[in-house]
Design a protein around this motif. Structure first.
Motif, short mmCIF file in Angstrom:
data_model
loop_
_atom_site.label_atom_id
_atom_site.label_comp_id
_atom_site.label_asym_id
_atom_site.label_seq_id
_atom_site.Cartn_x
_atom_site.Cartn_y
_atom_site.Cartn_z
N ASP A 11 0.81 -1.22 0.00
CA ASP A 11 0.00 0.00 0.00
C ASP A 11 0.85 1.27 0.00
O ASP A 11 0.45 2.30 0.55
CB ASP A 11 -0.98 0.01 1.19
CG ASP A 11 -1.72 -1.31 1.30
OD1 ASP A 11 -2.29 -1.72 0.27
OD2 ASP A 11 -1.71 -1.93 2.37
N ASN A 36 -4.94 -10.73 -4.14
CA ASN A 36 -4.77 -10.09 -2.82
C ASN A 36 -4.24 -8.67 -2.97
O ASN A 36 -4.33 -7.87 -2.05
CB ASN A 36 -3.82 -10.92 -1.92
CG ASN A 36 -2.51 -11.30 -2.60
OD1 ASN A 36 -2.37 -11.17 -3.81
ND2 ASN A 36 -1.57 -11.79 -1.83
N THR A 129 -5.99 -11.77 3.29
CA THR A 129 -7.06 -11.13 2.52
C THR A 129 -8.15 -12.16 2.16
O THR A 129 -9.12 -11.82 1.52
CB THR A 129 -6.51 -10.51 1.22
OG1 THR A 129 -5.95 -11.57 0.43
CG2 THR A 129 -5.43 -9.47 1.49
N THR A 238 2.91 -12.59 3.21
CA THR A 238 2.13 -13.25 2.17
C THR A 238 2.88 -14.53 1.76
O THR A 238 3.94 -14.84 2.30
CB THR A 238 1.84 -12.31 0.99
OG1 THR A 238 0.86 -12.92 0.15
CG2 THR A 238 3.09 -11.97 0.19
N VAL A 272 -1.54 -3.91 7.06
CA VAL A 272 -2.83 -4.55 7.33
C VAL A 272 -2.55 -5.99 7.74
O VAL A 272 -1.59 -6.59 7.27
CB VAL A 272 -3.80 -4.60 6.13
CG1 VAL A 272 -4.84 -3.53 6.21
CG2 VAL A 272 -3.11 -4.57 4.80
N ARG A 302 -10.23 -3.03 5.14
CA ARG A 302 -9.89 -3.05 6.57
C ARG A 302 -9.10 -1.79 6.92
O ARG A 302 -8.29 -1.33 6.12
CB ARG A 302 -9.00 -4.27 6.89
CG ARG A 302 -9.72 -5.58 6.83
CD ARG A 302 -8.76 -6.71 7.12
NE ARG A 302 -7.79 -6.92 6.06
CZ ARG A 302 -6.80 -7.81 6.11
NH1 ARG A 302 -6.63 -8.54 7.18
NH2 ARG A 302 -5.97 -7.95 5.10
P1 IMP Z 1 -2.55 -13.04 1.93
O1 IMP Z 1 -1.55 -12.53 0.96
O2 IMP Z 1 -3.96 -12.77 1.55
O3 IMP Z 1 -2.30 -14.48 2.30
O4 IMP Z 1 -2.33 -12.22 3.30
C1 IMP Z 1 -1.11 -12.33 4.07
C2 IMP Z 1 -0.73 -10.97 4.66
O5 IMP Z 1 -0.33 -10.10 3.61
C3 IMP Z 1 -1.87 -10.25 5.40
O6 IMP Z 1 -1.30 -9.52 6.47
C4 IMP Z 1 -2.41 -9.30 4.36
O7 IMP Z 1 -3.05 -8.19 4.94
C5 IMP Z 1 -1.12 -8.91 3.64
N1 IMP Z 1 -1.33 -8.49 2.26
C6 IMP Z 1 -1.57 -9.28 1.19
N2 IMP Z 1 -1.68 -8.55 0.08
C7 IMP Z 1 -1.49 -7.27 0.44
C8 IMP Z 1 -1.45 -6.04 -0.28
O8 IMP Z 1 -1.58 -5.99 -1.51
N3 IMP Z 1 -1.24 -4.90 0.45
C9 IMP Z 1 -1.03 -4.95 1.80
N4 IMP Z 1 -1.04 -6.07 2.50
C10 IMP Z 1 -1.28 -7.23 1.83
#
Ligand code: IMP
Length: 424
Positions: A11, A36, A129, A238, A272, A302
């Motif tokens: 972000d 995501n 996410t 991630t 986040v 969020r």
């Molecule tokens: P996942 O990638 O959905 O498995 O999430 C794992 C972690 O990465 C969590 O803390 C999410 O909030 C963060 N995350 C995943 N994609 C983004 C993004 O594009 N921006 C910021 N945080 C992300």
């Protein structure tokens, strides 16, 4: 090939910067992550959040590649393309999207695995996410996935049917709330058939041939350095490699062919999801910064956690990525502050560290602060280096000295044209 990556926890405003510098490129290629991501850009004054599509999508001369290490949710991609089609008159849009046939598909059950792991007391709650990212990458490593190229196989529907049924039964047995299986199956197949309209191809060959013809390619990172599965704040990361070197693996390009590496940082920090955040602030000050910066997830909505700039982590990110050009965003959000705090070092177990990757909570660092003079000039009104307030210039020089790289771009607001090239 140039690469652009985020230097914090995502972000940082990567979408806007890529959208702006895209015009100089022939190809923009996503190399990691999936739906995501949420890259916000403005097109004809409308804010659009791109999840899977590369941020060069609104330039008719650009080919947009979704590379091999990206995980593709066909339902999400179809919805995203259809949304983009409603706001652009570009009839060639579909022809300009190329997808690696080796990229892995996010099955509809994977989102429910994500939910199951997040909510089950037996597992860590990461704050994902819930886009099924970790289950897709895990099944890639287990070698159980279906890939984009499989859509063209005659057994595709049967294979999907079997895998979905098997996973569905496992999830149901675990007590996970599920929609009707037929709904998941039909939507998924519709998404996959839509995907067939795009060019499903060997994207690594297309990119390498383009580079041989001296065409310009920009690799667009998703998420950011401190969310990298290997070098981030594990386990609160991630499931892909997000750093610059991952662009080579994810797109199939030799490290010898990398030129510039743009690193994007905000003038403060956000994150986040769960995990360590040494410079985090809470209370009314945090609420104010969050509101002013619009710090709510572009994907999940969020509220983002907020904190001050973290130099030891930023130095680490610059080192890991080999950043050549720094991009500073959201300095405008700090407008009106008397003093701008920067964490210049950590004290960890009695030791002072000016460069560190914090990941082990037992070693939680105590930030050591420096306060720089704040600025109070509406930055979106300025468009030349000479108009940058002197306090912000000092902030920038301080970063350049500490990080030993130039700040190339200063973003002064969310719109495409709100950017100053600092010319270093
Ligand atoms: P996942 O990638 O959905 O498995 O999430 C794992 C972690 O990465 C969590 O803390 C999410 O909030 C963060 N995350 C995943 N994609 C983004 C993004 O594009 N921006 C910021 N945080 C992300």
């Amino acid at each position: 090939m140039d690469i652009l990556i985020g230097l914090q926890w995502g972000d940082e405003g990567k979408g806007k910067i890529i959208d702006l510098i895209s015009r100089d490129y022939d190809i923009i290629a996503r190399f990691n992550g999936g739906a995501n991501a949420g890259h916000s850009i403005y097109h004809k004054d409308k804010r659009i959040t791109l999840k899977l599509l590369p941020s060069g999508i609104f330039y008719p001369h650009i080919k947009n590649i979704i590379g091999t290490a990206v995980v593709i949710d066909p339902v999400a991609l179809k919805a995203e393309i259809q949304q983009v089609q409603t706001i652009t008159s570009d009839s060639d849009l579909i022809d300009r999207i190329l997808v690696s046939q080796k990229a892995h598909l996010v099955l509809p059950t994977y989102k429910y695995w994500d939910m199951y792991y997040e909510d089950s007391p037996q597992y860590r709650t990461i704050g994902t996410t819930k886009n099924g990212i970790a289950p897709t990458y895990s099944n890639k490593i287990l070698r159980q996935n279906i890939r984009v190229g499989d859509i063209l196989s005659k057994d595709f529907e049967t294979d999907v049917f079997h895998i979905l049924n098997q996973q569905y039964a496992e999830l149901e047995a675990l007590g996970q709330d599920m929609p009707e299986i037929q709904e998941l199956y039909t939507n998924f197949l519709e998404g996959c058939y839509f995907l067939k309209k795009l060019q499903i191809t060997d994207t690594e060959i297309i990119i390498n041939e383009a580079l041989r013809e001296n065409k310009k390619v920009l690799a667009e990172g998703a998420q950011a350095t401190l969310l990298d599965i290997d070098h981030g704040t594990y386990p609160y990361v991630t499931s892909s490699n997000t750093i610059a070197s991952a662009a080579c693996v994810g797109l199939g390009v030799s490290p010898k062919l990398i030129d510039k590496i743009y690193g994007v940082t905000k003038a403060y920090c956000t994150r986040v999801g769960n995990g360590i955040f040494p410079t985090e602030i809470t209370g009314s000050l945090a609420d104010e910064l969050r509101e002013k910066g619009g710090e709510f997830g572009s994907n999940t909505k969020r509220p983002r956690r907020v904190g001050w700039l973290d130099l030891p982590a930023l130095k680490y990110a610059v080192m890991i990525n080999g950043v050549t050009d720094l991009v500073l965003t959201k300095a405008d959000i700090l407008n009106g502050m008397n003093e701008v705090p920067i964490c210049t070092a950590y004290e960890i177990n009695g030791e002072t560290k000016t460069l560190a990757a914090v990941t082990f909570v037992d070693n939680a660092p105590r930030p050591i602060w420096k306060f720089l003079a704040g600025w109070d000039t509406p930055l979106n009104k300025i468009n030349q280096t000479t108009q940058v307030p002197k306090e912000l210039k000092l902030f920038i020089s301080f970063l350049e000295e500490e990080l030993n790289i130039p700040v190339k771009y200063l973003s002064t607001g969310p719109q495409r044209e709100e950017l100053i090239i600092l010319g270093n």
